[in-house]
Each structure stands twice: as structure tokens, then as C-alpha cells.
Write a protein that holds these residues in place. Structure first.
Motif, PDB file in Angstrom:
ATOM      1  N   MET A 175       0.839  -1.175   0.000  1.00  0.00           N
ATOM      2  CA  MET A 175       0.000   0.000   0.000  1.00  0.00           C
ATOM      3  C   MET A 175       0.887   1.243   0.000  1.00  0.00           C
ATOM      4  SD  MET A 175      -2.838   1.181   2.787  1.00  0.00           S
ATOM      5  CE  MET A 175      -4.001  -0.043   2.289  1.00  0.00           C
ATOM      6  N   PRO A 176       0.705   2.167  -0.951  1.00  0.00           N
ATOM      7  CA  PRO A 176       1.528   3.367  -1.029  1.00  0.00           C
ATOM      8  C   PRO A 176       1.300   4.297   0.160  1.00  0.00           C
ATOM      9  CG  PRO A 176      -0.018   3.246  -2.886  1.00  0.00           C
ATOM     10  CD  PRO A 176      -0.263   2.067  -2.017  1.00  0.00           C
ATOM     11  N   VAL A 177       2.362   4.949   0.583  1.00  0.00           N
ATOM     12  CA  VAL A 177       2.280   5.919   1.663  1.00  0.00           C
ATOM     13  C   VAL A 177       2.666   7.274   1.085  1.00  0.00           C
ATOM     14  CG1 VAL A 177       3.144   6.560   3.935  1.00  0.00           C
ATOM     15  CG2 VAL A 177       2.925   4.146   3.335  1.00  0.00           C
ATOM     16  N   GLY A 178       1.679   8.118   0.802  1.00  0.00           N
ATOM     17  CA  GLY A 178       1.951   9.426   0.231  1.00  0.00           C
ATOM     18  C   GLY A 178       1.840   9.389  -1.280  1.00  0.00           C
ATOM     19  N   PRO A 179       2.100  10.528  -1.906  1.00  0.00           N
ATOM     20  CA  PRO A 179       2.020  10.615  -3.365  1.00  0.00           C
ATOM     21  C   PRO A 179       3.056   9.716  -4.050  1.00  0.00           C
ATOM     22  CG  PRO A 179       2.220  12.799  -2.362  1.00  0.00           C
ATOM     23  CD  PRO A 179       2.421  11.797  -1.287  1.00  0.00           C
ATOM     24  N   GLN A 180       2.773   9.360  -5.271  1.00  0.00           N
ATOM     25  CA  GLN A 180       3.678   8.498  -6.025  1.00  0.00           C
ATOM     26  C   GLN A 180       5.033   9.180  -6.190  1.00  0.00           C
ATOM     27  OE1 GLN A 180       2.231   7.363  -9.851  1.00  0.00           O
ATOM     28  NE2 GLN A 180       4.022   6.150 -10.335  1.00  0.00           N
ATOM     29  N   GLY A 181       6.107   8.457  -5.914  1.00  0.00           N
ATOM     30  CA  GLY A 181       7.463   8.970  -6.065  1.00  0.00           C
ATOM     31  C   GLY A 181       8.016   9.651  -4.840  1.00  0.00           C
ATOM     32  N   VAL A 182       7.201   9.835  -3.800  1.00  0.00           N
ATOM     33  CA  VAL A 182       7.696  10.513  -2.599  1.00  0.00           C
ATOM     34  C   VAL A 182       8.769   9.674  -1.900  1.00  0.00           C
ATOM     35  CG1 VAL A 182       6.000   9.669  -0.910  1.00  0.00           C
ATOM     36  CG2 VAL A 182       6.976  11.956  -0.665  1.00  0.00           C
ATOM     37  N   ASP A 183       8.733   8.362  -2.099  1.00  0.00           N
ATOM     38  CA  ASP A 183       9.766   7.510  -1.498  1.00  0.00           C
ATOM     39  C   ASP A 183      11.152   7.856  -2.037  1.00  0.00           C
ATOM     40  OD1 ASP A 183       8.858   6.353  -4.001  1.00  0.00           O
ATOM     41  OD2 ASP A 183      10.070   4.595  -3.499  1.00  0.00           O
ATOM     42  N   LYS A 184      11.225   8.312  -3.286  1.00  0.00           N
ATOM     43  CA  LYS A 184      12.527   8.723  -3.857  1.00  0.00           C
ATOM     44  C   LYS A 184      13.059   9.960  -3.137  1.00  0.00           C
ATOM     45  CE  LYS A 184      11.890   5.568  -7.005  1.00  0.00           C
ATOM     46  NZ  LYS A 184      11.086   4.585  -6.335  1.00  0.00           N
ATOM     47  N   VAL A 185      12.160  10.884  -2.819  1.00  0.00           N
ATOM     48  CA  VAL A 185      12.558  12.085  -2.080  1.00  0.00           C
ATOM     49  C   VAL A 185      13.074  11.696  -0.701  1.00  0.00           C
ATOM     50  CG1 VAL A 185      11.752  14.274  -1.099  1.00  0.00           C
ATOM     51  CG2 VAL A 185      10.932  13.531  -3.348  1.00  0.00           C
ATOM     52  N   TYR A 186      12.381  10.769  -0.043  1.00  0.00           N
ATOM     53  CA  TYR A 186      12.815  10.305   1.274  1.00  0.00           C
ATOM     54  C   TYR A 186      14.209   9.690   1.199  1.00  0.00           C
ATOM     55  CZ  TYR A 186       7.898  10.721   2.760  1.00  0.00           C
ATOM     56  OH  TYR A 186       6.638  11.169   3.049  1.00  0.00           O
ATOM     57  N   ARG A 187      14.443   8.894   0.168  1.00  0.00           N
ATOM     58  CA  ARG A 187      15.757   8.254   0.004  1.00  0.00           C
ATOM     59  C   ARG A 187      16.841   9.301  -0.234  1.00  0.00           C
ATOM     60  NH1 ARG A 187      15.337   2.618  -0.842  1.00  0.00           N
ATOM     61  NH2 ARG A 187      17.498   2.579  -1.537  1.00  0.00           N
ATOM     62  N   MET A 188      16.552  10.294  -1.078  1.00  0.00           N
ATOM     63  CA  MET A 188      17.545  11.339  -1.339  1.00  0.00           C
ATOM     64  C   MET A 188      17.886  12.090  -0.058  1.00  0.00           C
ATOM     65  SD  MET A 188      16.704  12.931  -5.112  1.00  0.00           S
ATOM     66  CE  MET A 188      15.161  13.629  -4.630  1.00  0.00           C
ATOM     67  N   VAL A 189      16.875  12.432   0.724  1.00  0.00           N
ATOM     68  CA  VAL A 189      17.114  13.154   1.978  1.00  0.00           C
ATOM     69  C   VAL A 189      17.923  12.294   2.943  1.00  0.00           C
ATOM     70  CG1 VAL A 189      15.988  14.131   4.021  1.00  0.00           C
ATOM     71  CG2 VAL A 189      15.096  14.647   1.742  1.00  0.00           C
ATOM     72  N   ALA A 190      17.594  11.021   3.040  1.00  0.00           N
ATOM     73  CA  ALA A 190      18.314  10.133   3.953  1.00  0.00           C
ATOM     74  C   ALA A 190      19.782   9.986   3.556  1.00  0.00           C
ATOM     75  CB  ALA A 190      17.640   8.757   3.989  1.00  0.00           C
ATOM     76  N   PHE A 191      20.046   9.779   2.285  1.00  0.00           N
ATOM     77  CA  PHE A 191      21.429   9.608   1.846  1.00  0.00           C
ATOM     78  C   PHE A 191      22.200  10.926   1.902  1.00  0.00           C
ATOM     79  CE2 PHE A 191      20.095   5.459   0.848  1.00  0.00           C
ATOM     80  CZ  PHE A 191      21.227   4.688   0.686  1.00  0.00           C
ATOM     81  N   ALA A 192      21.527  12.045   1.664  1.00  0.00           N
ATOM     82  CA  ALA A 192      22.184  13.348   1.813  1.00  0.00           C
ATOM     83  C   ALA A 192      22.548  13.573   3.275  1.00  0.00           C
ATOM     84  CB  ALA A 192      21.270  14.459   1.309  1.00  0.00           C
ATOM     85  N   ALA A 193      21.651  13.198   4.178  1.00  0.00           N
ATOM     86  CA  ALA A 193      21.917  13.371   5.606  1.00  0.00           C
ATOM     87  C   ALA A 193      23.073  12.490   6.077  1.00  0.00           C
ATOM     88  CB  ALA A 193      20.657  13.058   6.414  1.00  0.00           C
ATOM     89  N   LEU A 194      23.258  11.330   5.457  1.00  0.00           N
ATOM     90  CA  LEU A 194      24.363  10.455   5.837  1.00  0.00           C
ATOM     91  C   LEU A 194      25.727  11.046   5.480  1.00  0.00           C
ATOM     92  CD1 LEU A 194      23.115   6.874   4.869  1.00  0.00           C
ATOM     93  CD2 LEU A 194      23.684   7.700   7.155  1.00  0.00           C
ATOM     94  N   ILE A 195      25.821  11.713   4.345  1.00  0.00           N
ATOM     95  CA  ILE A 195      27.121  12.214   3.878  1.00  0.00           C
ATOM     96  C   ILE A 195      27.374  13.663   4.282  1.00  0.00           C
ATOM     97  CG2 ILE A 195      26.405  13.033   1.594  1.00  0.00           C
ATOM     98  CD1 ILE A 195      29.605  11.039   2.276  1.00  0.00           C
ATOM     99  N   PHE A 196      26.333  14.409   4.632  1.00  0.00           N
ATOM    100  CA  PHE A 196      26.482  15.830   4.956  1.00  0.00           C
ATOM    101  C   PHE A 196      27.540  16.093   6.036  1.00  0.00           C
ATOM    102  CE2 PHE A 196      25.425  19.593   7.415  1.00  0.00           C
ATOM    103  CZ  PHE A 196      25.324  20.566   6.436  1.00  0.00           C
ATOM    104  N   PRO A 197      27.539  15.385   7.169  1.00  0.00           N
ATOM    105  CA  PRO A 197      28.562  15.669   8.190  1.00  0.00           C
ATOM    106  C   PRO A 197      29.991  15.432   7.696  1.00  0.00           C
ATOM    107  CG  PRO A 197      26.827  14.305   9.109  1.00  0.00           C
ATOM    108  CD  PRO A 197      26.593  14.380   7.630  1.00  0.00           C
ATOM    109  N   THR A 198      30.170  14.438   6.851  1.00  0.00           N
ATOM    110  CA  THR A 198      31.501  14.176   6.298  1.00  0.00           C
ATOM    111  C   THR A 198      31.952  15.345   5.441  1.00  0.00           C
ATOM    112  OG1 THR A 198      31.061  11.798   6.283  1.00  0.00           O
ATOM    113  CG2 THR A 198      32.871  12.579   4.903  1.00  0.00           C
ATOM    114  N   ALA A 199      31.068  15.829   4.585  1.00  0.00           N
ATOM    115  CA  ALA A 199      31.413  16.959   3.715  1.00  0.00           C
ATOM    116  C   ALA A 199      31.676  18.218   4.531  1.00  0.00           C
ATOM    117  CB  ALA A 199      30.297  17.200   2.712  1.00  0.00           C
ATOM    118  N   LEU A 200      30.942  18.389   5.606  1.00  0.00           N
ATOM    119  CA  LEU A 200      31.089  19.574   6.443  1.00  0.00           C
ATOM    120  C   LEU A 200      32.386  19.543   7.251  1.00  0.00           C
ATOM    121  CD1 LEU A 200      29.728  22.187   7.510  1.00  0.00           C
ATOM    122  CD2 LEU A 200      28.726  20.776   9.306  1.00  0.00           C
TER     123      LEU A 200
END
Length: 86
Positions: free
Chosen positions: A1-26
Motif C-alpha cells: 500500500m503506497p504511503v503518500g504521493p507516487q514517487g515521494v519515497d525517492k525524495v525520502y531516500r535522497m534526503v536520507a542519503f544526503a543526511a548520511l554524507i552531509f557531516p563528512t562533507a562539512l
């Protein structure tokens, strides 16, 4: 069963992976390439093992992971420039 609009899971993944690498870059920008590659590998492993758990592997998820890594590095380096290199 989808949770939210179609494709929102891609946004969640991008935010999660950006959050993982952000401290390293900083805090350790020289490590970005090494850890960014490891993070992309991690995303690939996630996609590769999903069929074992009854889920389907999706190449667009992998691309979203990679885009998230790139965004996290960009934002981390930009924040570093703003806050640490004045």
C-alpha cells in the motif's frame, strides 16, 4: 500500500542519503569521495538484497540514493564554506 504521493519515497531516500554524507562533507571534506562511494555501494547492496525479503529491486531507488549523496556533498561543502572559511 503506497504511503503518500507516487514517487515521494525517492525524495525520502535522497534526503536520507544526503543526511548520511552531509557531516563528512562539512567536517572532513577530503573524505567525501571515499565515503560517498561507500554510501552509493551501500545503496546498491540495499537494492540487491531486497528480493530476498520479498521486495522488488528498483534502479530508480539506486539513482535517488546517488543523487542524495551528491546533494549532501554539495550542501556540506557549501555550509563549510559559509561557516568555516570566512
Amino acid at each position: 500500500m503506497p504511503v503518500g504521493p507516487q514517487g515521494v519515497d525517492k525524495v525520502y531516500r535522497m534526503v536520507a542519503f544526503a543526511a548520511l554524507i552531509f557531516p563528512t562533507a562539512l567536517l572532513r571534506p577530503k573524505w567525501c569521495l571515499r565515503f560517498g562511494c561507500l554510501e552509493i555501494l551501500y545503496g546498491g547492496i540495499i537494492e540487491a538484497i531486497q528480493p530476498i525479503f520479498g521486495r522488488s529491486a528498483d534502479m530508480s531507488d539506486f539513482w535517488a540514493d546517488g543523487l542524495g549523496v551528491a546533494m549532501g556533498i554539495f550542501l556540506g561543502l557549501a555550509a563549510r564554506r559559509i561557516f568555516f572559511e570566512r
